[in-house]
Scaffold this motif. Structure first.
Motif, PDB file in Angstrom:
ATOM      1  N   GLN A 109      49.087  34.644  41.075  1.00 12.83           N
ATOM      2  CA  GLN A 109      47.895  34.522  40.232  1.00 12.83           C
ATOM      3  C   GLN A 109      47.966  33.253  39.380  1.00 12.83           C
ATOM      4  OE1 GLN A 109      48.210  38.297  38.249  1.00 12.83           O
ATOM      5  NE2 GLN A 109      47.115  39.382  39.867  1.00 12.83           N
ATOM      6  N   LYS A 122      38.766  22.747  43.066  1.00 10.82           N
ATOM      7  CA  LYS A 122      37.322  22.549  42.911  1.00 10.82           C
ATOM      8  C   LYS A 122      36.951  21.071  42.954  1.00 10.82           C
ATOM      9  CE  LYS A 122      36.119  26.765  40.437  1.00 10.82           C
ATOM     10  NZ  LYS A 122      35.613  27.326  39.161  1.00 10.82           N
ATOM     11  N   GLY A 144      47.186  30.277  41.503  1.00 12.18           N
ATOM     12  CA  GLY A 144      45.741  30.181  41.696  1.00 12.18           C
ATOM     13  C   GLY A 144      45.055  29.550  40.501  1.00 12.18           C
ATOM     14  N   GLU A 145      45.450  29.972  39.306  1.00  6.95           N
ATOM     15  CA  GLU A 145      44.877  29.399  38.091  1.00  6.95           C
ATOM     16  C   GLU A 145      45.223  27.916  37.961  1.00  6.95           C
ATOM     17  OE1 GLU A 145      46.254  31.788  34.834  1.00  6.95           O
ATOM     18  OE2 GLU A 145      45.309  33.598  35.630  1.00  6.95           O
ATOM     19  N   TYR A 187      40.678  35.236  53.504  1.00  6.55           N
ATOM     20  CA  TYR A 187      40.716  36.369  52.583  1.00  6.55           C
ATOM     21  C   TYR A 187      40.504  37.686  53.327  1.00  6.55           C
ATOM     22  CZ  TYR A 187      39.826  39.769  49.056  1.00  6.55           C
ATOM     23  OH  TYR A 187      39.896  40.919  48.314  1.00  6.55           O
ATOM     24  N   THR A 244      43.178  25.664  40.523  1.00  7.28           N
ATOM     25  CA  THR A 244      41.715  25.785  40.568  1.00  7.28           C
ATOM     26  C   THR A 244      41.008  24.481  40.225  1.00  7.28           C
ATOM     27  OG1 THR A 244      41.660  28.171  40.297  1.00  7.28           O
ATOM     28  CG2 THR A 244      39.742  26.953  39.515  1.00  7.28           C
ATOM     29  N   ASP A 286      45.843  37.820  46.363  1.00  7.64           N
ATOM     30  CA  ASP A 286      45.301  37.288  45.108  1.00  7.64           C
ATOM     31  C   ASP A 286      45.013  35.796  45.211  1.00  7.64           C
ATOM     32  OD1 ASP A 286      45.464  39.779  43.925  1.00  7.64           O
ATOM     33  OD2 ASP A 286      47.323  39.347  42.852  1.00  7.64           O
ATOM     34  N   LEU A 287      45.921  35.050  45.820  1.00  2.62           N
ATOM     35  CA  LEU A 287      45.733  33.609  45.966  1.00  2.62           C
ATOM     36  C   LEU A 287      44.564  33.310  46.909  1.00  2.62           C
ATOM     37  CD1 LEU A 287      46.628  30.768  45.292  1.00  2.62           C
ATOM     38  CD2 LEU A 287      48.344  30.946  47.110  1.00  2.62           C
ATOM     39  N   VAL A 341      41.331  33.676  45.031  1.00  2.00           N
ATOM     40  CA  VAL A 341      41.027  32.524  44.170  1.00  2.00           C
ATOM     41  C   VAL A 341      40.454  31.384  45.010  1.00  2.00           C
ATOM     42  CG1 VAL A 341      42.053  30.710  42.730  1.00  2.00           C
ATOM     43  CG2 VAL A 341      42.693  33.102  42.375  1.00  2.00           C
ATOM     44  N   ASP A 355      36.932  32.279  46.098  1.00  2.00           N
ATOM     45  CA  ASP A 355      35.997  32.223  44.976  1.00  2.00           C
ATOM     46  C   ASP A 355      35.704  30.790  44.537  1.00  2.00           C
ATOM     47  OD1 ASP A 355      35.857  34.977  45.051  1.00  2.00           O
ATOM     48  OD2 ASP A 355      37.052  35.283  43.224  1.00  2.00           O
ATOM     49  N   ASN A 356      36.721  29.931  44.550  1.00  2.00           N
ATOM     50  CA  ASN A 356      36.505  28.523  44.194  1.00  2.00           C
ATOM     51  C   ASN A 356      35.470  27.886  45.105  1.00  2.00           C
ATOM     52  OD1 ASN A 356      38.429  28.687  42.175  1.00  2.00           O
ATOM     53  ND2 ASN A 356      40.011  27.614  43.335  1.00  2.00           N
TER      54      ASN A 356
END
Length: 95
Positions: free
Chosen positions: A13, A24, A16-17, A46, A20, A77-78, A81, A84-85
């Motif tokens: 996690q 992006k 991923g943060e 995913y 990001t 989890d990764l 992310v 979602d990005n």
């Protein structure tokens, strides 16, 4: 290497943060067509990993508490992310 479930999942996690902003930025540099391809590829990744996790949980009901499944949970989890990005950048572009 033995790593407990919570710390490995938290590491994924955190990764991923941490990526990001860079992810992006790279996605923003893509053409809209390539961005859609990237979003589709990330959806597939995913969905695949999520399917593995669902199967694991069906086969091993306490998988979420067992260290040997931490890598899979962290990867899920990764992948979330990353998916979602791509969709956030695509949605912003299409608005």
């Amino acid at each position: 290497m033995t790593v407990d479930f919570d710390s490995l999942q938290e590491a994924a996690q955190g990764l991923g943060e941490d990526i990001t902003t860079h992810d992006k930025a790279g996605l923003n540099d893509l053409s809209t067509a390539h961005l859609r391809e990237q979003a589709d590829a990330r959806d597939e990744l995913y969905d695949f990993v999520d399917g593995l996790w669902d199967k694991t949980k069906a086969d091993v009901p306490d998988a979420g508490a067992r260290d040997e499944y931490a890598g899979l949970a962290g990867l899920r989890d990764l992948a979330l992310v990353l998916r979602d990005n791509a969709h956030e950048v695509l949605d912003a572009r299409e608005d």
